[in-house]
Design a protein around this motif. Structure first.
Motif, PDB file in Angstrom:
ATOM      1  N   THR A  15       0.838  -1.203   0.000  1.00  0.00           N
ATOM      2  CA  THR A  15       0.000   0.000   0.000  1.00  0.00           C
ATOM      3  C   THR A  15       0.868   1.246   0.000  1.00  0.00           C
ATOM      4  OG1 THR A  15      -1.802  -1.128   1.144  1.00  0.00           O
ATOM      5  CG2 THR A  15      -1.768   1.281   1.284  1.00  0.00           C
ATOM      6  N   ALA A  16       1.917   1.237   0.810  1.00  0.00           N
ATOM      7  CA  ALA A  16       2.813   2.392   0.894  1.00  0.00           C
ATOM      8  C   ALA A  16       3.536   2.630  -0.430  1.00  0.00           C
ATOM      9  CB  ALA A  16       3.816   2.184   2.025  1.00  0.00           C
ATOM     10  N   ALA A  17       4.140   1.604  -0.975  1.00  0.00           N
ATOM     11  CA  ALA A  17       4.948   1.762  -2.193  1.00  0.00           C
ATOM     12  C   ALA A  17       4.086   2.095  -3.410  1.00  0.00           C
ATOM     13  CB  ALA A  17       5.758   0.493  -2.451  1.00  0.00           C
ATOM     14  N   TYR A  18       3.078   1.277  -3.661  1.00  0.00           N
ATOM     15  CA  TYR A  18       2.228   1.534  -4.830  1.00  0.00           C
ATOM     16  C   TYR A  18       1.374   2.779  -4.611  1.00  0.00           C
ATOM     17  CZ  TYR A  18       3.850  -2.744  -6.894  1.00  0.00           C
ATOM     18  OH  TYR A  18       4.657  -3.693  -7.446  1.00  0.00           O
ATOM     19  N   GLY A  19       1.056   3.052  -3.359  1.00  0.00           N
ATOM     20  CA  GLY A  19       0.310   4.268  -3.046  1.00  0.00           C
ATOM     21  C   GLY A  19       1.111   5.524  -3.331  1.00  0.00           C
ATOM     22  N   ALA A  20       2.416   5.478  -3.065  1.00  0.00           N
ATOM     23  CA  ALA A  20       3.265   6.632  -3.355  1.00  0.00           C
ATOM     24  C   ALA A  20       3.271   6.929  -4.854  1.00  0.00           C
ATOM     25  CB  ALA A  20       4.689   6.380  -2.853  1.00  0.00           C
ATOM     26  N   VAL A  21       3.338   5.885  -5.657  1.00  0.00           N
ATOM     27  CA  VAL A  21       3.290   6.061  -7.116  1.00  0.00           C
ATOM     28  C   VAL A  21       1.918   6.598  -7.529  1.00  0.00           C
ATOM     29  CG1 VAL A  21       3.356   4.834  -9.331  1.00  0.00           C
ATOM     30  CG2 VAL A  21       5.087   4.366  -7.581  1.00  0.00           C
ATOM     31  N   LEU A  64      -6.521   1.526  -3.267  1.00  0.00           N
ATOM     32  CA  LEU A  64      -6.066   2.919  -3.274  1.00  0.00           C
ATOM     33  C   LEU A  64      -7.127   3.845  -3.861  1.00  0.00           C
ATOM     34  CD1 LEU A  64      -2.414   2.229  -4.414  1.00  0.00           C
ATOM     35  CD2 LEU A  64      -3.180   2.900  -2.139  1.00  0.00           C
ATOM     36  N   GLU A  65      -8.363   3.604  -3.502  1.00  0.00           N
ATOM     37  CA  GLU A  65      -9.427   4.450  -4.000  1.00  0.00           C
ATOM     38  C   GLU A  65      -9.444   5.770  -3.242  1.00  0.00           C
ATOM     39  OE1 GLU A  65     -10.499   1.282  -2.754  1.00  0.00           O
ATOM     40  OE2 GLU A  65     -10.414   0.264  -4.671  1.00  0.00           O
ATOM     41  N   GLY A  66      -9.968   6.759  -3.898  1.00  0.00           N
ATOM     42  CA  GLY A  66     -10.153   8.063  -3.289  1.00  0.00           C
ATOM     43  C   GLY A  66     -10.679   9.014  -4.330  1.00  0.00           C
ATOM     44  N   LYS A  67     -11.537   9.903  -3.918  1.00  0.00           N
ATOM     45  CA  LYS A  67     -12.111  10.850  -4.877  1.00  0.00           C
ATOM     46  C   LYS A  67     -11.250  12.086  -5.046  1.00  0.00           C
ATOM     47  CE  LYS A  67     -16.734   9.207  -4.294  1.00  0.00           C
ATOM     48  NZ  LYS A  67     -18.107   9.478  -4.565  1.00  0.00           N
ATOM     49  N   SER A  68     -10.174  12.159  -4.274  1.00  0.00           N
ATOM     50  CA  SER A  68      -9.266  13.295  -4.383  1.00  0.00           C
ATOM     51  C   SER A  68      -7.858  12.849  -4.001  1.00  0.00           C
ATOM     52  CB  SER A  68      -9.724  14.428  -3.451  1.00  0.00           C
ATOM     53  OG  SER A  68      -9.563  14.033  -2.097  1.00  0.00           O
ATOM     54  N   VAL A  69      -6.899  13.678  -4.344  1.00  0.00           N
ATOM     55  CA  VAL A  69      -5.518  13.399  -3.943  1.00  0.00           C
ATOM     56  C   VAL A  69      -5.428  13.392  -2.420  1.00  0.00           C
ATOM     57  CG1 VAL A  69      -3.138  14.230  -4.035  1.00  0.00           C
ATOM     58  CG2 VAL A  69      -4.559  14.319  -6.081  1.00  0.00           C
ATOM     59  N   ALA A  73      -3.914  10.488  -0.128  1.00  0.00           N
ATOM     60  CA  ALA A  73      -2.805  10.821   0.777  1.00  0.00           C
ATOM     61  C   ALA A  73      -3.121  10.448   2.221  1.00  0.00           C
ATOM     62  CB  ALA A  73      -2.468  12.307   0.681  1.00  0.00           C
ATOM     63  N   ASP A  74      -4.367  10.611   2.628  1.00  0.00           N
ATOM     64  CA  ASP A  74      -4.762  10.247   3.993  1.00  0.00           C
ATOM     65  C   ASP A  74      -4.533   8.771   4.270  1.00  0.00           C
ATOM     66  OD1 ASP A  74      -5.540  12.842   4.528  1.00  0.00           O
ATOM     67  OD2 ASP A  74      -7.695  12.450   4.278  1.00  0.00           O
ATOM     68  N   HIS A  75      -4.544   7.970   3.247  1.00  0.00           N
ATOM     69  CA  HIS A  75      -4.339   6.528   3.382  1.00  0.00           C
ATOM     70  C   HIS A  75      -2.865   6.152   3.185  1.00  0.00           C
ATOM     71  CE1 HIS A  75      -5.687   2.382   3.390  1.00  0.00           C
ATOM     72  NE2 HIS A  75      -5.100   2.169   2.224  1.00  0.00           N
ATOM     73  N   VAL A  76      -2.222   6.772   2.205  1.00  0.00           N
ATOM     74  CA  VAL A  76      -0.875   6.362   1.795  1.00  0.00           C
ATOM     75  C   VAL A  76       0.228   6.913   2.704  1.00  0.00           C
ATOM     76  CG1 VAL A  76       0.836   6.531  -0.067  1.00  0.00           C
ATOM     77  CG2 VAL A  76      -1.547   6.013  -0.595  1.00  0.00           C
TER      78      VAL A  76
END
Length: 135
Positions: A15-21, A64-69, A73-76
């Motif tokens: 989640t951290a690595a792919y979330g950063a991308v 990694l869903e989210g309606k906004s950046v 970011a709150d997750h990643v």
């Protein structure tokens, strides 16, 4: 040193690595988000060591869903800090490997479109770096 990672630990790392991308691709949507995501993901596939094995696993557990950046970011960003913390407790060298892997991937994502980072991408890389260093 050998490290032991639970399935939840592995999910946190992915989640951290792919979330950063994903954050880089989403933050610079005016550029070429698909190119950014592809370049960053391919970079993560080149990771070595235990981190490389975790990132290369074919799973569908990362969400990694989210309606906004901001929502992404709150997750990643907390996942990046948590990943560094859990690796740092077991093997500081592997924590360093994870940190450098993520930073190379986000740089690859940031420069995928025109070879230079936009101000938006640069700001997001700073936030990602801060999250990695917060552990």
């Amino acid at each position: 040193m050998s490290i032991t990672l639970t399935d939840q630990d592995k999910l946190t790392l992915r989640t951290a690595a792919y979330g950063a991308v994903t954050l880089l691709a989403a933050a610079d949507a005016a550029g070429s988000p698909h190119k950014a995501a592809t370049a960053g993901s391919l970079s993560l596939y080149s990771a070595t060591g235990p981190v490389g094995h975790v990132l290369a696993e074919k799973t569908r557990d990362v969400r990694l869903e989210g309606k906004s950046v901001a929502a992404i970011a709150d997750h990643v960003l907390p996942a990046l800090t948590a990943a560094m913390g859990l690796l740092g407790k077991q093997d500081p060298a592997e924590a360093g490997n994870f940190r450098s892997t993520v930073l190379v991937a986000v740089e690859a994502a940031a420069t995928a479109h025109k070879g230079v980072s936009s101000p938006t991408a640069t700001a997001m890389i700073r936030k990602i770096t801060e999250a990695l260093d917060a552990a």
